[in-house]
Design a protein around this motif. Structure first.
Motif, PDB file in Angstrom:
ATOM      1  N   CYS A  83      16.720 -16.444 103.136  1.00 54.89           N
ATOM      2  CA  CYS A  83      18.080 -16.436 103.667  1.00 54.89           C
ATOM      3  C   CYS A  83      18.157 -17.213 104.984  1.00 54.89           C
TER       4      CYS A  83
ATOM      5  N   LYS B  48      11.662  -7.812 100.132  1.00 53.22           N
ATOM      6  CA  LYS B  48      12.722  -7.789 101.154  1.00 53.22           C
ATOM      7  C   LYS B  48      12.427  -8.797 102.263  1.00 53.22           C
TER       8      LYS B  48
ATOM      9  N   THR C  35      13.025 -12.279 100.960  1.00 58.44           N
ATOM     10  CA  THR C  35      14.466 -12.531 100.843  1.00 58.44           C
ATOM     11  C   THR C  35      15.038 -12.885 102.213  1.00 58.44           C
TER      12      THR C  35
END
Length: 180
Positions: free
Chosen positions: A109, A102, A105
């Motif tokens: 991003c 997470k 990510t």
């Protein structure tokens, strides 16, 4: 013991100058060794080319003043810190893997949004002096700004900070949300 070792095949570069000595006559083994030495002398190892120090310094300067590079370094440092805290708290491997995924990510991003312009760094932070080695200074404006955005992204928030807000501990932006 000999059954545990693989004989050199000379198919690999590092096996080029190898010899397998048998249990034969000493004279035969010595001649194999002398032949190997002669082959090695006839084909010496080429020296490693010298690095262009000026080019290396210039490359490091470009990296140290790249906003994207510094943001990536900051994000990696923040992820490492968060993972260390989680590891110290006794989290199991599955929790570490899940949380690490997470966090990575969120990092990807944020960097993607920066590269595509949907997350804009305030102009004041884009000067080479403001960016240079910002990842090494937790008090730098860029570090504080990126940390705010990362913290907000990690927690799932959607607010958009201005430069001044980011410096005063207000939440960061969600990925794929333009900065104004």
């Amino acid at each position: 013991m000999s059954a545990k070792f693989e004989l050199p095949t000379k198919a690999e570069a590092w096996e080029k100058y190898s010899v397998t000595l048998g249990q034969g006559a000493l004279k035969e083994n010595v001649s194999q060794i002398i032949e190997l030495i002669q082959q090695a002398l006839a084909d010496p190892v080429k020296p490693i080319p010298e690095e262009n120090l000026e080019e290396k310094v210039a490359s490091r300067t470009v990296c140290s003043t790249s906003v994207i590079h510094q943001a990536d370094q900051i994000l990696r440092k923040l992820i490492a810190e968060k993972m260390s805290i989680l590891r110290d708290s006794g989290a199991n491997k599955a929790e570490l893997k899940d949380h690490g995924g997470k966090l990575n990510t969120a990092r990807s991003c944020i960097l993607s949004d920066m590269k595509h312009g949907s997350l804009r760094i305030p102009v004041e932070m884009e000067t080479s002096t403001a960016v240079a080695d910002a990842s090494k200074d937790r008090n730098s404006h860029l570090f504080v700004f990126i940390e705010r955005i990362f913290t907000e992204k990690e927690s799932g928030g959607v607010t958009k900070p201005t430069f001044t807000e980011a410096l005063h501990e207000t939440p960061g932006a969600e990925c794929s949300t333009a900065q104004t």
